[in-house]
Design a protein around this motif. Structure first.
Motif, PDB file in Angstrom:
ATOM      1  N   UNK B  86       0.818  -1.219   0.000  1.00 59.21           N
ATOM      2  CA  UNK B  86       0.000   0.000   0.000  1.00 59.21           C
ATOM      3  C   UNK B  86       0.846   1.261   0.000  1.00 59.21           C
ATOM      4  N   UNK B  87       0.245   2.324  -0.523  1.00 62.28           N
ATOM      5  CA  UNK B  87       0.788   3.656  -0.362  1.00 62.28           C
ATOM      6  C   UNK B  87      -0.187   4.386   0.548  1.00 62.28           C
ATOM      7  N   UNK B  88       0.312   4.912   1.664  1.00 60.30           N
ATOM      8  CA  UNK B  88      -0.574   5.517   2.667  1.00 60.30           C
ATOM      9  C   UNK B  88      -0.445   7.035   2.670  1.00 60.30           C
ATOM     10  N   UNK B  89      -1.545   7.702   3.051  1.00 58.73           N
ATOM     11  CA  UNK B  89      -1.455   9.142   3.313  1.00 58.73           C
ATOM     12  C   UNK B  89      -0.972   9.344   4.760  1.00 58.73           C
ATOM     13  N   UNK B  90      -0.861  10.589   5.170  1.00 59.51           N
ATOM     14  CA  UNK B  90      -0.283  10.874   6.485  1.00 59.51           C
ATOM     15  C   UNK B  90      -1.133  10.279   7.609  1.00 59.51           C
ATOM     16  N   UNK B  91      -2.451  10.189   7.356  1.00 54.10           N
ATOM     17  CA  UNK B  91      -3.358   9.651   8.389  1.00 54.10           C
ATOM     18  C   UNK B  91      -3.465   8.122   8.317  1.00 54.10           C
ATOM     19  N   UNK B 121       0.424   9.410  -8.985  1.00 53.14           N
ATOM     20  CA  UNK B 121       1.583  10.001  -9.643  1.00 53.14           C
ATOM     21  C   UNK B 121       1.982  11.307  -8.963  1.00 53.14           C
ATOM     22  N   UNK B 122       0.988  12.133  -8.653  1.00 50.79           N
ATOM     23  CA  UNK B 122       1.262  13.402  -7.962  1.00 50.79           C
ATOM     24  C   UNK B 122       1.902  13.151  -6.616  1.00 50.79           C
ATOM     25  N   UNK B 123       1.332  12.197  -5.886  1.00 46.33           N
ATOM     26  CA  UNK B 123       1.836  11.893  -4.539  1.00 46.33           C
ATOM     27  C   UNK B 123       3.272  11.377  -4.610  1.00 46.33           C
ATOM     28  N   UNK B 124       3.522  10.485  -5.557  1.00 50.09           N
ATOM     29  CA  UNK B 124       4.867   9.910  -5.684  1.00 50.09           C
ATOM     30  C   UNK B 124       5.866  11.007  -6.057  1.00 50.09           C
ATOM     31  N   UNK B 125       5.507  11.825  -7.045  1.00 52.36           N
ATOM     32  CA  UNK B 125       6.423  12.892  -7.485  1.00 52.36           C
ATOM     33  C   UNK B 125       6.700  13.878  -6.362  1.00 52.36           C
ATOM     34  N   UNK B 126       5.722  14.091  -5.494  1.00 52.60           N
ATOM     35  CA  UNK B 126       5.914  15.021  -4.393  1.00 52.60           C
ATOM     36  C   UNK B 126       6.660  14.415  -3.222  1.00 52.60           C
ATOM     37  N   UNK B 127       6.951  13.122  -3.288  1.00 47.86           N
ATOM     38  CA  UNK B 127       7.544  12.453  -2.119  1.00 47.86           C
ATOM     39  C   UNK B 127       8.827  11.672  -2.404  1.00 47.86           C
ATOM     40  N   UNK B 128       9.390  11.849  -3.603  1.00 47.08           N
ATOM     41  CA  UNK B 128      10.662  11.168  -3.878  1.00 47.08           C
ATOM     42  C   UNK B 128      11.803  12.188  -3.905  1.00 47.08           C
ATOM     43  N   UNK B 129      13.028  11.683  -3.808  1.00 46.21           N
ATOM     44  CA  UNK B 129      14.207  12.547  -3.854  1.00 46.21           C
ATOM     45  C   UNK B 129      14.297  13.198  -5.237  1.00 46.21           C
ATOM     46  N   UNK B 130      14.927  14.373  -5.301  1.00 45.40           N
ATOM     47  CA  UNK B 130      15.026  15.074  -6.590  1.00 45.40           C
ATOM     48  C   UNK B 130      15.739  14.240  -7.665  1.00 45.40           C
ATOM     49  N   UNK B 131      16.653  13.378  -7.260  1.00 50.50           N
ATOM     50  CA  UNK B 131      17.415  12.618  -8.265  1.00 50.50           C
ATOM     51  C   UNK B 131      16.682  11.354  -8.738  1.00 50.50           C
ATOM     52  N   UNK B 132      15.534  11.052  -8.133  1.00 44.62           N
ATOM     53  CA  UNK B 132      14.804   9.845  -8.534  1.00 44.62           C
ATOM     54  C   UNK B 132      13.872  10.144  -9.711  1.00 44.62           C
ATOM     55  N   UNK B 133      13.980   9.322 -10.755  1.00 47.19           N
ATOM     56  CA  UNK B 133      13.134   9.498 -11.933  1.00 47.19           C
ATOM     57  C   UNK B 133      11.799   8.792 -11.755  1.00 47.19           C
ATOM     58  N   UNK B 134      10.710   9.483 -12.082  1.00 44.86           N
ATOM     59  CA  UNK B 134       9.372   8.888 -12.017  1.00 44.86           C
ATOM     60  C   UNK B 134       8.749   9.041 -13.405  1.00 44.86           C
ATOM     61  N   UNK B 135       8.521   7.926 -14.095  1.00 38.07           N
ATOM     62  CA  UNK B 135       7.990   7.984 -15.455  1.00 38.07           C
ATOM     63  C   UNK B 135       6.687   7.197 -15.534  1.00 38.07           C
ATOM     64  N   UNK B 263       3.181   5.812   8.868  1.00 37.21           N
ATOM     65  CA  UNK B 263       3.431   4.775   9.880  1.00 37.21           C
ATOM     66  C   UNK B 263       3.062   5.237  11.296  1.00 37.21           C
ATOM     67  N   UNK B 264       3.443   6.487  11.650  1.00 39.07           N
ATOM     68  CA  UNK B 264       3.174   6.901  13.034  1.00 39.07           C
ATOM     69  C   UNK B 264       1.673   6.960  13.308  1.00 39.07           C
ATOM     70  N   UNK B 265       0.905   7.466  12.320  1.00 39.44           N
ATOM     71  CA  UNK B 265      -0.548   7.481  12.514  1.00 39.44           C
ATOM     72  C   UNK B 265      -1.125   6.072  12.537  1.00 39.44           C
TER      73      UNK B 265
END
Lengths: 125, 355
Positions: B86-91, B121-135, B263-265
């Motif tokens: 899964x990909x989780x949101x902050x909650x 896609x938006x979530x992933x792009x907003x949460x990866x390191x700048x050097x990581x490619x997301x295509x 995870x903390x939530x």
């Protein structure tokens, strides 16, 4: 799609056949085809009084439940209990073995307001 | 604007009934849901799954980024191995459920749901390191599933491969007519089978090849009844942004050793959780429960149906529901309020069907 000439049809895709004092009701070939595999028919209670367009039965397919409305007013005199075990008869034989229920206390002239086979075929085109 | 998969004209030629699913015009059925369901349980079927999304995540930080993005335990994966998670949101709600493929140490493929693809896609792009490619390779990637107990020899013959080399949740790139096809030993039916990825033209040709030798297609209607019987979750029903993996009873796909988003939530909610939990139920009869119906005990609402359908394999109705934890013991008798009457049901263990 078959549309027998001796029946009358509603815009909600029920058919009705008048046999003396009794009206026999089911759903059309077109309707069963649109619904897909029928898995359950919730039959009305014998003795239930319905108005024209009143809720008569509920047909469930794999995907959804659909109301069957009474084409004319009357009292439910008999239901097709065979559908409890074999609801697929509505798919396989919508005008014969797949009938849903019979009504008494009817006014047979009410069917004059319903569609003929030709009208119904034009309606579903 | 609803999109069409590259197999759209084939579905039309086959007389499929099309519906809008996740923004795509998809075949819900060809011959009939029950026939297609049974054909998959007894023989084999092919499914058009081109609507699903595929992303490539690459770079030296890709792996660490994915460990932060996903609940999936990807650390032990080797090249050619994939895993669900899964990909989780902050909650700690589920943004999406997905499969992560390790292509190599620095290159990964994520396979996501069609309806959630853009937000993923938006979530992933907003949460990866700048050097990581997301295509996003979804537009040029086709996917068909071949599923059923008799699928193996058919797949082996058409693709000229030995499937004993590809274990469950492993995949392999093969060459077919000079094109690369990714053969993944995964699926969504509870049967033996594969998911096949390639470019659009190759997938179109492959689909036609299966049809030409008489393999029948199955639509999304059968896909849904098959997955429900197999106890597999469907995003939007068993999973959504307000539901944690713990509430959905899917903690076996959550690696608590990793420091993933949410995870903390998740831990806090697990600690204090008194709410609802996902249960399976079986109805005494053929009448089905549907998404949103209330679950009642002694005329009090104790839960809500997530999925419900007539089960062609069990010849009775089944479903899943989120039910108050204190009322959720196996064998508890519950009622399902379908708006007209209360259907008698019993809480049972998932899955409903296991080969």
């Amino acid at each position: 799609m078959s549309t027998p000439d001796n029946l009358k049809y509603t815009k909600d895709h029920e058919w009705v056949r008048i046999d003396g004092e009794i009206a026999i009701i089911g759903i059309t070939d077109h309707a069963q085809n649109e619904l897909g595999d029928i898995t359950y028919v919730e039959l009305p209670a014998v003795g239930k009084k319905v108005e024209a367009n009143g809720e008569l039965a509920v047909i469930e397919s794999v995907k959804a439940a659909s109301d069957i409305l009474a084409p004319i007013a009357g009292t439910v005199s008999e239901v097709n209990n065979a559908l409890d075990d074999e609801p697929e008869e509505v798919n396989d034989s919508p005008y014969e073995n797949g009938w849903i229920c019979k009504l008494t206390d009817i006014d047979a002239s009410e069917v004059d307001g319903l569609m003929s086979a030709a009208d119904y075929e034009a309606f579903i085109k | 604007m609803t999109k069409q998969t590259i197999l759209y004209s084939s579905h039309q030629a086959l007389g499929a009934r099309m519906i809008d699913f996740g923004g795509w015009m998809m075949p819900v059925q060809y011959e009939g849901i029950v026939a297609e369901h049974n054909n998959t349980r007894n023989n084999l079927s092919i499914f058009d799954i081109c609507h699903m999304g595929e992303f490539i995540i690459e770079g030296v930080s890709a792996k660490e980024d994915l460990k932060r993005l996903l609940t999936t335990n990807i650390e032990p994966l080797v090249d050619g191995q994939c895993r669900y998670g899964f990909m989780l949101n902050k909650q700690a709600g589920v943004i999406d459920d997905l499969i992560t493929y390790r292509l190599d140490e620095n290159k990964w493929m994520l396979v996501v749901n069609a309806g959630t693809k853009e937000k993923d896609l938006q979530w992933i792009r907003g949460n990866v390191s700048p050097e990581t490619g997301v295509t996003d390779i979804s537009d040029q990637t086709g996917k068909i599933d071949v599923q059923g107990p008799k699928s193996r020899p058919v797949i082996e013959e058409i693709l000229n491969i030995d499937l004993s080399e590809i274990k469950f949740f492993r995949f392999k790139e093969i060459i077919w007519k000079n094109k690369t096809i990714t053969v993944s030993r995964t699926g969504y039916t509870g049967e033996y089978g594969v998911e096949l990825y390639s470019d659009n033209d190759t997938i179109t040709e492959l689909w036609q090849t299966f049809l030409d030798i008489g393999v029948k297609p199955a639509g999304l209607g059968a896909r849904d009844t098959l997955r429900l019987e197999a106890g597999l979750p469907l995003y939007g029903h068993e999973l959504d942004e307000e539901t944690t993996p713990e509430q959905a009873n899917l903690m076996r796909f959550v690696c608590l050793d990793n420091d993933f988003n949410g995870k903390s939530d998740l831990l806090e909610k697990m600690e204090n959780e008194v709410g609802r939990t996902l249960c399976g139920f079986k109805i005494d009869g053929r009448q089905a429960a549907r998404n949103g119906h209330s679950v009642v005990i002694d005329e009090k609402i104790v839960g809500k149906v997530a999925s419900g359908s007539f089960s062609p394999t069990l010849n009775s109705s089944i479903g899943t529901a989120f039910i108050d934890r204190k009322k959720s013991a196996i064998n508890t008798v519950i009622g399902i309020d379908n708006g007209r009457k209360i259907l008698d049901a019993t809480i049972i263990d998932l899955p409903f069907y296991k080969r």
